[in-house]
Design a protein around this motif. Structure first.
Motif, PDB file in Angstrom:
ATOM      1  N   GLY A  80       1.267  27.749  29.105  1.00 36.83           N
ATOM      2  CA  GLY A  80       0.179  26.968  29.668  1.00 36.83           C
ATOM      3  C   GLY A  80      -1.010  26.997  28.727  1.00 36.83           C
ATOM      4  O   GLY A  80      -1.418  28.061  28.272  1.00 36.83           O
ATOM      5  N   LEU A  81      -1.569  25.838  28.403  1.00 36.78           N
ATOM      6  CA  LEU A  81      -2.722  25.747  27.515  1.00 36.78           C
ATOM      7  C   LEU A  81      -4.007  25.764  28.322  1.00 36.78           C
ATOM      8  O   LEU A  81      -4.071  25.222  29.430  1.00 36.78           O
ATOM      9  N   SER A  82      -5.032  26.360  27.762  1.00 39.17           N
ATOM     10  CA  SER A  82      -6.314  26.489  28.441  1.00 39.17           C
ATOM     11  C   SER A  82      -6.918  25.112  28.700  1.00 39.17           C
ATOM     12  O   SER A  82      -6.891  24.228  27.854  1.00 39.17           O
ATOM     13  N   THR A  83      -7.476  24.943  29.886  1.00 35.31           N
ATOM     14  CA  THR A  83      -8.145  23.684  30.221  1.00 35.31           C
ATOM     15  C   THR A  83      -9.614  23.717  29.823  1.00 35.31           C
ATOM     16  O   THR A  83     -10.317  22.735  30.008  1.00 35.31           O
ATOM     17  N   CYS A 128       3.043  30.376  32.371  1.00 32.08           N
ATOM     18  CA  CYS A 128       2.965  29.780  33.708  1.00 32.08           C
ATOM     19  C   CYS A 128       3.686  30.680  34.712  1.00 32.08           C
ATOM     20  O   CYS A 128       4.831  31.055  34.493  1.00 32.08           O
ATOM     21  N   VAL A 185      -3.476  30.519  25.331  1.00 33.69           N
ATOM     22  CA  VAL A 185      -2.164  30.267  25.951  1.00 33.69           C
ATOM     23  C   VAL A 185      -1.881  31.381  26.956  1.00 33.69           C
ATOM     24  O   VAL A 185      -2.166  32.544  26.706  1.00 33.69           O
ATOM     25  N   TRP A 186      -1.294  30.979  28.115  1.00 32.68           N
ATOM     26  CA  TRP A 186      -0.894  31.951  29.140  1.00 32.68           C
ATOM     27  C   TRP A 186       0.411  31.468  29.749  1.00 32.68           C
ATOM     28  O   TRP A 186       0.616  30.269  29.925  1.00 32.68           O
ATOM     29  N   ASN A 237      -0.749  23.346  37.266  1.00 33.87           N
ATOM     30  CA  ASN A 237      -2.105  23.863  37.071  1.00 33.87           C
ATOM     31  C   ASN A 237      -2.176  25.236  37.728  1.00 33.87           C
ATOM     32  O   ASN A 237      -1.703  25.413  38.851  1.00 33.87           O
ATOM     33  N   GLU A 292      -4.695  29.148  37.793  1.00 32.94           N
ATOM     34  CA  GLU A 292      -5.895  29.859  37.367  1.00 32.94           C
ATOM     35  C   GLU A 292      -5.611  31.356  37.313  1.00 32.94           C
ATOM     36  O   GLU A 292      -4.868  31.891  38.140  1.00 32.94           O
ATOM     37  N   TYR A 337      -5.459  26.929  33.421  1.00 39.69           N
ATOM     38  CA  TYR A 337      -4.422  26.610  32.442  1.00 39.69           C
ATOM     39  C   TYR A 337      -3.557  25.477  32.982  1.00 39.69           C
ATOM     40  O   TYR A 337      -3.424  25.296  34.193  1.00 39.69           O
ATOM     41  N   CYS A 393       0.362  23.938  32.239  1.00 42.22           N
ATOM     42  CA  CYS A 393       1.601  24.136  31.484  1.00 42.22           C
ATOM     43  C   CYS A 393       2.215  22.791  31.117  1.00 42.22           C
ATOM     44  O   CYS A 393       1.803  21.736  31.611  1.00 42.22           O
TER      45      CYS A 393
END
Length: 127
Positions: free
Chosen positions: A63-66, A56, A53-54, A39, A41, A32, A34
């Motif tokens: 935090g958006l998914s990468t 931070c 979304v998770w 960055n 994980e 993720y 933010c």
């Protein structure tokens, strides 16, 4: 005392179970990013639905998914106003009739605040 008692074991500090024969669930690392550039994980089960979304862990921002997982867009309901709710119960023609009726009563002094009431007209008595 019985010989099988455990001496010197700390409460909750040490487990005497070993990990032999235990098969852990398959895991994956989900990345993720933010809005503040952190960055991070998160370890999740392979079977889990990965959220887009998770939060931070450093700053608390979203935090958006990468991995390219998109946020689910939910359709927004339009806000219901008092007028909308009134129209669910009555038609506009009914409302116009009620308004005319109430205005006649108000102008006639039958309803409304006391300072708006007109004094009743005196009738002339026949002489």
């Amino acid at each position: 005392m019985a010989e099988r008692t455990l001496r010197g074991a700390r409460l909750g500090g040490q487990s005497f179970e070993d990990e032999r024969g235990i098969e852990f669930a398959a895991r994956q690392q989900v990345g993720y990013l933010c809005s503040r550039g952190h960055n991070f994980e998160i370890t999740m089960s392979v079977e889990a639905d990965v959220p887009a979304v998770w939060e931070c862990p450093r700053c608390g921002a979203e935090g958006l998914s990468t991995q390219g997982i998109e946020k689910e867009v939910k359709p927004e309901k339009p806000a219901r106003t008092h007028w909308d709710m009134l129209l669910e119960r009555r038609s506009e023609t009914e409302l116009e009739d009620i308004l005319k009726e109430r205005l006649e009563l108000l102008r006639g002094g039958e309803i409304g605040p006391a300072h708006l009431h007109r004094a009743p007209r005196k009738r002339k008595t026949p002489a």
